[in-house]
Write an enzyme that holds these catalytic residues in place. Structure first.
Site, short mmCIF file in Angstrom:
data_model
loop_
_atom_site.label_atom_id
_atom_site.label_comp_id
_atom_site.label_asym_id
_atom_site.label_seq_id
_atom_site.Cartn_x
_atom_site.Cartn_y
_atom_site.Cartn_z
N SER A 31 21.25 -41.05 24.36
CA SER A 31 21.75 -41.62 25.61
C SER A 31 20.73 -41.53 26.73
CB SER A 31 23.06 -40.93 26.02
OG SER A 31 22.90 -39.53 26.07
N HIS A 87 20.98 -37.92 31.02
CA HIS A 87 21.17 -39.28 31.52
C HIS A 87 20.33 -39.52 32.78
CE1 HIS A 87 25.46 -39.34 29.57
NE2 HIS A 87 24.49 -39.27 28.70
#
Length: 321
Positions: free
Chosen positions: A177, A229
């Site tokens: 991610s 992230h």
């Protein structure tokens, strides 16, 4: 590398009612065939299958619960109370290269900053990331080619791991991610640096910002590594200014224009400026982050409120390990 040409037709004529020429020109934009992103997807699936094979839940001591989907044999999943994402155990992920602060800093296993990008905690985790990668990555690779998008993906994943390791010291972090957020960040900076060549600029910018904000907001849930992230997003955002710069409008067709109308500079001054600033910030960020990490510094000591970026406690959940 094979590529396809997308053409817009052209001609040269005169404006109606005047004698001044009106130039309509032919442009060719290279459209790459996407193969790297599908390869990355296949590689991630293969690594997950290897992790499940090595995990071999039925052969473990699972007194606190039964393996899920036992008909899969050694590919069956850990008990849901241990891993609700339908995947292997934490010890298996750690053994295969999951990001763990102690092993990186004191065990001198810096390679975990890279290997963790290719591991996933479960089927749910894998599906969400791979579907997102296909939706985002294929389009970018078609536009900019496998070299630039591959560099953004890998470097963003590395940047995500560095920031994650600085703030999460008692957890194992895995997943692609961070690299995906790097692609989102690169999309945003590409839109900014190539602003003049786009139509519907405001709508595109607002839509992209909303998507980014929603995805970052999900990161405040427990058990989600939002530092990865954020690190991936910032890295990709800076890389977009460096790697995804397009020539300014009219540059490719300058040979078809009259001398007085020809554009002499391939890029605008602000594009060069943004690229230079981004390069300096990127190098400084990586050098500073790696120095702090391998000195054993805790990012939470430098920023006492930053833990809220990864998890916000509520009446429904706590932000434990």
């Amino acid at each position: 590398m094979a590529n396809q040409d997308v053409e817009s037709r052209a001609g040269v004529g005169k404006n109606r009612g005047t004698n001044s020429p009106s130039y309509y020109y032919e442009t060719k934009e290279r459209q790459w065939i996407s193969w790297l992103i599908p390869t990355i997807v296949i590689a991630n699936i293969a690594v997950f299958l290897v992790a499940m094979f090595i995990n071999n839940c039925p052969n473990q001591d699972t007194r606190d619960g039964k393996c899920v989907a036992r008909f899969l044999g050694r590919f069956s999943f850990q008990p849901l109370h241990e891993n609700p994402l339908f995947g292997p155990s934490a010890s298996t992920l750690e053994k295969l290269g999951g990001l763990e602060w102690t092993k990186v800093v004191h065990g001198h296993q810096g390679w975990r900053l890279v290997t963790c990008i290719w591991l996933h905690a479960g089927v749910v985790h894998l599906l969400v990331n791979m579907l997102s990668l296909i939706l985002i990555g294929i389009r970018l690779e078609q536009q900019f080619g496998f070299v630039r998008i591959g560099l953004i993906y890998l470097i963003s994943g590395f940047g995500a791991s560095v920031l994650s390791a600085l703030f999460l010291r008692n957890n194992i972090s895995v997943g692609a991610s961070g690299a995906l957020f790097g692609l989102l960040g690169a999309m945003l900076s590409e839109l900014i640096t190539n602003w003049t060549i786009y139509s519907n600029k405001a709508a595109a910018l607002i839509t992209l910002v909303i998507i980014i904000v929603i995805n970052l907001a999900v990161g405040i849930l427990p058990h989600v590594d939002n530092f990865a992230h954020i690190g991936g997003f910032l890295t990709g955002f800076l890389l977009g200014f460096i790697l995804l710069v397009r020539p300014q409008f009219g540059w490719m067709e300058r040979h078809l224009l009259p001398p007085a109308s020809r554009i002499k500079s391939k890029h605008k001054a602000y594009q060069y400026t943004c690229g230079l600033i981004a390069l300096v910030l990127l190098v400084a960020g990586f050098v500073g982050g790696l120095v702090l990490l391998f000195r054993g510094e805790n990012g939470n000591d430098k920023c006492h409120w930053c833990h809220y970026l990864s998890c916000v406690p509520t009446s429904r959940w706590k932000c434990g390990n």
